[in-house]
Scaffold this motif. Structure first.
Motif, short mmCIF file in Angstrom:
data_model
loop_
_atom_site.label_atom_id
_atom_site.label_comp_id
_atom_site.label_asym_id
_atom_site.label_seq_id
_atom_site.Cartn_x
_atom_site.Cartn_y
_atom_site.Cartn_z
N GLY A 184 0.74 -1.38 -0.17
CA GLY A 184 -0.10 0.01 0.17
C GLY A 184 0.76 1.13 0.09
O GLY A 184 0.36 2.38 -0.72
N LEU A 185 2.01 1.34 0.87
CA LEU A 185 2.78 2.44 0.88
C LEU A 185 3.64 2.71 -0.62
O LEU A 185 3.96 3.74 -0.82
N THR A 186 4.02 1.55 -1.21
CA THR A 186 4.52 1.85 -2.45
C THR A 186 3.68 2.61 -3.35
O THR A 186 3.92 3.49 -4.05
N VAL A 187 2.42 2.10 -3.40
CA VAL A 187 1.39 2.79 -4.35
C VAL A 187 1.06 4.32 -4.00
O VAL A 187 1.27 5.35 -4.93
N LEU A 188 1.01 4.54 -2.71
CA LEU A 188 0.60 5.86 -2.16
C LEU A 188 1.70 6.62 -2.45
O LEU A 188 1.64 7.82 -3.14
N THR A 189 3.01 6.50 -2.19
CA THR A 189 4.06 7.10 -2.33
C THR A 189 4.35 7.53 -3.87
O THR A 189 4.71 8.74 -4.28
N MET A 190 4.29 6.39 -4.72
CA MET A 190 4.67 6.78 -6.18
C MET A 190 3.43 7.47 -6.71
O MET A 190 3.73 8.08 -7.68
N ALA A 191 2.26 7.39 -6.32
CA ALA A 191 0.98 7.86 -6.90
C ALA A 191 1.30 9.50 -6.71
O ALA A 191 1.00 10.34 -7.53
N TYR A 192 1.77 9.91 -5.57
CA TYR A 192 2.22 11.23 -5.40
C TYR A 192 3.42 11.72 -6.13
O TYR A 192 3.33 12.68 -6.48
N ALA A 193 4.04 10.95 -6.14
CA ALA A 193 5.71 11.22 -6.78
C ALA A 193 5.50 11.26 -8.30
O ALA A 193 5.91 12.39 -8.58
N VAL A 194 4.97 10.35 -8.88
CA VAL A 194 4.79 10.62 -10.57
C VAL A 194 3.49 10.44 -11.00
O VAL A 194 3.22 10.32 -12.37
N GLY A 195 2.35 10.15 -10.07
CA GLY A 195 1.05 10.20 -10.80
C GLY A 195 0.75 11.25 -11.49
O GLY A 195 -0.11 10.93 -12.33
N GLY A 196 1.03 12.55 -11.20
CA GLY A 196 0.80 13.60 -12.12
C GLY A 196 1.45 13.64 -13.47
O GLY A 196 0.81 14.37 -14.37
N PRO B 134 -4.35 9.13 -3.53
CA PRO B 134 -3.40 8.11 -3.47
C PRO B 134 -3.58 7.44 -2.12
O PRO B 134 -3.01 6.43 -2.01
N ILE B 135 -4.08 8.33 -1.08
CA ILE B 135 -4.42 7.68 0.20
C ILE B 135 -5.45 6.78 0.01
O ILE B 135 -5.09 5.45 0.51
N ALA B 136 -6.63 6.88 -0.59
CA ALA B 136 -7.51 5.81 -0.80
C ALA B 136 -6.99 4.53 -1.48
O ALA B 136 -7.37 3.51 -1.18
N ILE B 137 -6.26 4.77 -2.65
CA ILE B 137 -5.85 3.62 -3.45
C ILE B 137 -4.72 3.09 -2.62
O ILE B 137 -4.53 1.76 -2.70
N GLY B 138 -3.81 3.57 -1.91
CA GLY B 138 -2.86 2.86 -1.04
C GLY B 138 -3.43 2.12 0.03
O GLY B 138 -3.30 0.72 0.24
#
Length: 228
Positions: free
Chosen positions: A44-56, A161-165
Motif C-alpha cells: 500500500g505504501l509503495t502505491v501511495l508514495t509513487m502516486a504522489y511522486a509520479v502520478g501527475g 493516493p491515500i484511498a488507493i494505497g
C-alpha cells in the motif's frame, strides 16, 4: 509519451521492489519479521508514495490491469495500453532482478517461491484454483472502483493516493493467504520469471483474473458513477 512511460517504469519498479522486497527480505525473520500485515502495508505504501511522486505525469497506473480497467471506463486511451503495459513489465522485471541479486547475497539463502503468486499446493493457505480465480477477479474489480471513484472530479483533489494505497493494503490483508496477492499481472510476471517452474505454469491465472476483474470494475463504474 516518453516521460509517461518512464514514470510508469519507475513507479512499477518501486511497487515490486518495495512490496515484494518486504516479503522476500523482511517477512521471514522470527524476531524481526514484519509478517503478512507488514507486507500488506508495504504494498500500500509503495502505491501511495509513487502516486504522489509520479502520478501527475503518467496517471500512476503501475499495473496492466489498472490500465485496462481505466481504458474500459473511458479514462485512458486504448492506443496507449501496449506501451504502458510494456513499461510496467520493464519496471517490474528490473525490480525483481535486483531483488533476486540482493536476496541471493546471503550465505545459505533459500528464496523459496520468491514471493510468487500461486494456487493449490502453492497457495499460502492451500486454496484451490477456483478460489484464487474468484478472489483475484473480485478484488481487482473493487480496486478499479476505488481508483475510478477516488480520482473522479466530484471528489476533493489530492486524496486519491491515500484511498488507493489503503485499498491495496486491504486487498493484501484479505488475499495473501489465498494467492499471495496479485491483482497485478506485472507483479506476478516479474516474480514468476525468477521463481520459475510452477510459478510460470500458474502465471496464466494472474493475467486472466486481474484483467477480467479490471474490465468488470471499469464497466461497473461506467454504469454507476461516470457521469457529470
Amino acid at each position: 509519451m516518453q516521460k509517461k512511460l518512464l514514470a510508469e517504469t519507475i513507479g512499477t519498479f518501486w511497487l515490486i521492489f518495495g512490496g515484494c522486497g518486504s516479503a522476500v527480505l523482511a517477512a521471514g525473520f522470527p524476531e524481526l519479521g514484519i509478517g503478512f500485515v507488514g507486507v500488506s502495508l508495504a504494498f500500500g505504501l509503495t502505491v501511495l508514495t509513487m502516486a504522489y511522486a509520479v502520478g501527475g505525469i503518467s496517471g500512476g497506473h503501475f499495473n496492466p490491469a489498472v490500465s485496462v480497467g481505466l481504458a474500459v471506463a473511458g479514462r485512458f486511451p486504448a492506443t496507449s495500453l501496449l506501451p504502458y503495459i510494456l513499461a510496467q513489465l520493464a519496471g517490474a522485471v528490473a525490480a525483481a532482478a535486483i531483488l533476486y541479486v540482493i536476496a541471493s547475497g546471503k550465505a545459505g539463502a533459500d528464496l523459496g517461491g520468491f514471493a510468487a503468486n500461486g494456487y493449490g499446493a502453492h497457495s499460502p493457505g492451500g486454496y484451490s484454483m477456483i478460489s484464487a480465480l474468484l478472489i483475484e477477479i473480485v478484488l481487482t474489480a473493487g480496486f478499479l472502483i476505488v481508483i475510478l471513484g477516488s480520482t473522479h472530479g466530484r471528489v476533493p483533489a489530492g486524496f486519491a493516493p491515500i484511498a488507493i494505497g489503503l485499498a491495496l493494503t486491504l486487498i493484501h490483508l484479505i488475499s495473501i493467504p489465498v494467492t499471495n496477492t496479485s491483482v497485478n499481472p506485472a507483479r506476478s510476471t516479474s516474480q514468476a520469471l525468477f521463481a520459475g517452474g510452477w510459478a510460470l505454469g500458474q502465471l496464466w491465472l494472474f493475467w486472466v483474473a486481474p484483467v477480467i476483474g479490471a474490465v468488470v470494475g471499469g464497466l461497473v463504474w461506467k454504469v454507476m458513477g461516470e457521469r457529470d
